[in-house]
Scaffold this motif. Structure first.
Motif, PDB file in Angstrom:
ATOM      1  N   VAL A 171     -30.929  -5.392  27.631  1.00 41.14           N
ATOM      2  CA  VAL A 171     -31.064  -4.144  28.386  1.00 41.14           C
ATOM      3  C   VAL A 171     -32.099  -4.301  29.498  1.00 41.14           C
ATOM      4  CG1 VAL A 171     -31.495  -1.675  28.191  1.00 41.14           C
ATOM      5  CG2 VAL A 171     -30.462  -2.902  26.279  1.00 41.14           C
ATOM      6  N   ALA A 172     -33.171  -5.019  29.193  1.00 40.81           N
ATOM      7  CA  ALA A 172     -34.224  -5.206  30.193  1.00 40.81           C
ATOM      8  C   ALA A 172     -33.727  -5.997  31.394  1.00 40.81           C
ATOM      9  CB  ALA A 172     -35.419  -5.919  29.555  1.00 40.81           C
ATOM     10  N   GLY A 173     -32.685  -6.808  31.197  1.00 44.49           N
ATOM     11  CA  GLY A 173     -32.169  -7.594  32.310  1.00 44.49           C
ATOM     12  C   GLY A 173     -31.122  -6.893  33.134  1.00 44.49           C
ATOM     13  N   ALA A 174     -30.836  -5.625  32.827  1.00 42.66           N
ATOM     14  CA  ALA A 174     -29.747  -4.914  33.496  1.00 42.66           C
ATOM     15  C   ALA A 174     -30.271  -3.883  34.498  1.00 42.66           C
ATOM     16  CB  ALA A 174     -28.869  -4.212  32.466  1.00 42.66           C
ATOM     17  N   ASP A 175     -29.534  -3.727  35.585  1.00 41.18           N
ATOM     18  CA  ASP A 175     -29.799  -2.633  36.522  1.00 41.18           C
ATOM     19  C   ASP A 175     -29.151  -1.340  36.041  1.00 41.18           C
ATOM     20  OD1 ASP A 175     -31.109  -4.270  38.556  1.00 41.18           O
ATOM     21  OD2 ASP A 175     -29.118  -5.119  38.908  1.00 41.18           O
ATOM     22  N   ALA A 176     -28.032  -1.490  35.331  1.00 40.17           N
ATOM     23  CA  ALA A 176     -27.273  -0.324  34.869  1.00 40.17           C
ATOM     24  C   ALA A 176     -26.642  -0.633  33.526  1.00 40.17           C
ATOM     25  CB  ALA A 176     -26.187   0.048  35.873  1.00 40.17           C
ATOM     26  N   VAL A 177     -26.468   0.402  32.715  1.00 36.61           N
ATOM     27  CA  VAL A 177     -25.756   0.301  31.444  1.00 36.61           C
ATOM     28  C   VAL A 177     -24.608   1.308  31.470  1.00 36.61           C
ATOM     29  CG1 VAL A 177     -25.901   0.473  28.937  1.00 36.61           C
ATOM     30  CG2 VAL A 177     -27.863  -0.371  30.233  1.00 36.61           C
ATOM     31  N   ILE A 178     -23.435   0.852  31.048  1.00 35.30           N
ATOM     32  CA  ILE A 178     -22.269   1.728  30.942  1.00 35.30           C
ATOM     33  C   ILE A 178     -21.792   1.669  29.501  1.00 35.30           C
ATOM     34  CG2 ILE A 178     -19.943   2.258  31.756  1.00 35.30           C
ATOM     35  CD1 ILE A 178     -20.572   0.719  34.310  1.00 35.30           C
ATOM     36  N   ASN A 179     -21.682   2.829  28.855  1.00 35.58           N
ATOM     37  CA  ASN A 179     -21.237   2.872  27.461  1.00 35.58           C
ATOM     38  C   ASN A 179     -19.950   3.671  27.349  1.00 35.58           C
ATOM     39  OD1 ASN A 179     -21.009   2.763  24.682  1.00 35.58           O
ATOM     40  ND2 ASN A 179     -22.434   4.454  24.354  1.00 35.58           N
ATOM     41  N   LEU A 180     -18.851   2.965  27.071  1.00 36.62           N
ATOM     42  CA  LEU A 180     -17.543   3.599  26.886  1.00 36.62           C
ATOM     43  C   LEU A 180     -17.058   3.472  25.445  1.00 36.62           C
ATOM     44  CD1 LEU A 180     -15.710   2.200  30.063  1.00 36.62           C
ATOM     45  CD2 LEU A 180     -17.056   4.300  29.864  1.00 36.62           C
ATOM     46  N   ALA A 181     -17.926   3.033  24.537  1.00 40.66           N
ATOM     47  CA  ALA A 181     -17.501   2.705  23.177  1.00 40.66           C
ATOM     48  C   ALA A 181     -17.163   3.955  22.372  1.00 40.66           C
ATOM     49  CB  ALA A 181     -18.594   1.905  22.470  1.00 40.66           C
ATOM     50  N   GLY A 182     -16.163   3.819  21.507  1.00 37.91           N
ATOM     51  CA  GLY A 182     -15.786   4.912  20.612  1.00 37.91           C
ATOM     52  C   GLY A 182     -14.368   4.728  20.105  1.00 37.91           C
ATOM     53  N   ALA A 183     -14.128   5.014  18.839  1.00 36.16           N
ATOM     54  CA  ALA A 183     -12.782   4.906  18.264  1.00 36.16           C
ATOM     55  C   ALA A 183     -11.836   5.869  18.960  1.00 36.16           C
ATOM     56  CB  ALA A 183     -12.838   5.206  16.766  1.00 36.16           C
ATOM     57  N   GLY A 184     -10.586   5.440  19.162  1.00 33.53           N
ATOM     58  CA  GLY A 184      -9.602   6.269  19.839  1.00 33.53           C
ATOM     59  C   GLY A 184      -9.312   7.551  19.089  1.00 33.53           C
ATOM     60  N   VAL A 185      -9.363   8.670  19.782  1.00 34.56           N
ATOM     61  CA  VAL A 185      -9.169   9.974  19.136  1.00 34.56           C
ATOM     62  C   VAL A 185      -7.751  10.136  18.608  1.00 34.56           C
ATOM     63  CG1 VAL A 185      -9.080  12.455  19.582  1.00 34.56           C
ATOM     64  CG2 VAL A 185     -11.006  11.109  20.418  1.00 34.56           C
ATOM     65  N   GLY A 186      -6.775   9.630  19.347  1.00 35.39           N
ATOM     66  CA  GLY A 186      -5.386   9.797  18.931  1.00 35.39           C
ATOM     67  C   GLY A 186      -4.760   8.547  18.356  1.00 35.39           C
ATOM     68  N   ASP A 187      -5.572   7.554  18.005  1.00 34.21           N
ATOM     69  CA  ASP A 187      -5.014   6.281  17.533  1.00 34.21           C
ATOM     70  C   ASP A 187      -4.439   6.365  16.130  1.00 34.21           C
ATOM     71  OD1 ASP A 187      -5.810   5.285  19.929  1.00 34.21           O
ATOM     72  OD2 ASP A 187      -7.316   3.899  19.143  1.00 34.21           O
ATOM     73  N   LYS A 188      -4.998   7.227  15.290  1.00 32.60           N
ATOM     74  CA  LYS A 188      -4.557   7.339  13.899  1.00 32.60           C
ATOM     75  C   LYS A 188      -4.507   8.807  13.493  1.00 32.60           C
ATOM     76  CE  LYS A 188      -6.530   2.916  12.407  1.00 32.60           C
ATOM     77  NZ  LYS A 188      -7.438   2.246  11.429  1.00 32.60           N
ATOM     78  N   ARG A 189      -3.749   9.085  12.458  1.00 33.82           N
ATOM     79  CA  ARG A 189      -3.708  10.442  11.906  1.00 33.82           C
ATOM     80  C   ARG A 189      -5.089  10.778  11.340  1.00 33.82           C
ATOM     81  NH1 ARG A 189       0.668  13.638  10.385  1.00 33.82           N
ATOM     82  NH2 ARG A 189       0.167  15.307   8.904  1.00 33.82           N
ATOM     83  N   TRP A 190      -5.549  11.978  11.623  1.00 40.01           N
ATOM     84  CA  TRP A 190      -6.891  12.360  11.199  1.00 40.01           C
ATOM     85  C   TRP A 190      -6.959  12.612   9.689  1.00 40.01           C
ATOM     86  CZ3 TRP A 190      -9.151  16.405  15.152  1.00 40.01           C
ATOM     87  CH2 TRP A 190      -9.330  15.770  16.386  1.00 40.01           C
TER      88      TRP A 190
END
Length: 305
Positions: free
Chosen positions: A55-74
């Motif tokens: 993180v210290a070596g980055a100018d920017a951080v982008i976080n798109l992580a997350g399990a797909g909402v519609g990938d499986k039956r809830w």
């Protein structure tokens, strides 16, 4: 920029990686498996583990992580994964940022969120100033966004990407609809009066780059097109773009049988407007639904060719 990116293997992440690398940015991709290629680094967000040096070596951080909402039956377990996969990743990044010396902190964190924040808004237009709604996804969005507050408290510019429904024939909302529509059995969902907060894929990518560069923009940003439409209009326009009839209807009860609890989210109405992007002067390449759908279909045709 030197960019640290989480969620690079997802629908949006894979496309953003290509876009940012083509623009000349230096990317390090966070992966949960052992790193196999140059430009990858391993982390374990469920245990709160992220090497501060990355993180210290980055100018920017982008976080798109997350399990797909519609990938499986809830069910209870999968709903827990939807929540934890977002909160753990966002919280691990934010806590790591806060633990760095001020001079080592990245300038900006672009944190994924969703228009699910607003819940069902009916016919009421909503912008970034609108309050959170109710329901499972609204609750997830609240704790998701709250997880990055340590980074904000540390003085980092944080933009919350409240993403709608990106349109690309290779993934997201559009992919599962292409075959039935091509077969002439495309149908509106329920009554069709619910509002759909779509955005063209190229505009989502362009807006993300825009937010990387605009040091004056922080807080929630609605990543949606400027002209939301009802599901009935969406169905009609997609049928026109594909030159196929689209006069059928999937009753709400049928969706509940097929999708379970997720059907309530699929039928919610969200008339979300991109207030921040419009005020900041962002230019949409695909300002209408038809333009965005035609671009998506053209991409599919070019890929096949």
């Amino acid at each position: 920029m030197r960019i640290l990116l989480a969620g690079a293997s997802g629908f949006l992440g894979t496309r953003l990686v290509g876009r940012l690398r083509a623009a000349g940015h230096d990317l390090t991709l966070l992966v949960r498996r052992p790193a196999r290629e140059a430009g990858e680094a391993t982390w374990e967000p469920s245990a709160g583990q992220l090497d501060p040096a990355l993180v210290a070596g980055a100018d920017a951080v982008i976080n798109l992580a997350g399990a797909g909402v519609g990938d499986k039956r809830w069910n209870a377990r999968y709903k827990g994964l939807i929540r934890s996969s977002r909160v753990d990743t966002a919280g691990t990044i934010a806590q790591t940022v806060r633990g760095l010396a001020a001079a080592d902190r990245p300038r900006v964190l672009l944190q994924s969120s969703a228009v699910g924040w607003y819940g069902d808004t009916g016919d009421r237009p909503v912008t970034e100033e609108s309050p959170a709604g109710t329901g499972f996804l609204a609750d997830v969005c609240r704790v998701w966004e709250a997880a990055v507050r340590p980074a904000e408290d540390a003085g980092i510019r944080v933009a919350l990407l409240r993403t709608g429904l990106p349109l690309d024939s290779r993934g997201g909302l559009l992919k599962p609809q292409m075959l039935p529509f091509r077969l002439g059995v495309g149908a509106r969902l329920g009554g069709g009066g619910q509002w759909v907060p779509w955005i063209g894929l190229s505009d989502w990518l362009g807006a993300t780059e825009f937010l990387l560069e605009r040091d004056d923009l922080a807080g929630p940003v609605n990543m949606v097109g400027p002209e939301p439409v009802t599901n009935a209009t969406f169905t009609r326009v997609l049928g026109r773009v594909l030159n196929r009839p689209a006069v059928l209807q999937v009753p709400g009860i049928a969706l509940q049988v097929a999708l379970g609890e997720f059907a309530h989210e699929a039928l919610r109405s969200q008339r979300v407007l991109p207030g921040v992007l419009q005020r900041a002067g962002f230019t949409f390449a695909q300002p209408t639904l038809e333009a965005a759908l035609r671009a998506a279909v053209d991409q599919e045709s070019n890929a096949v060719a």
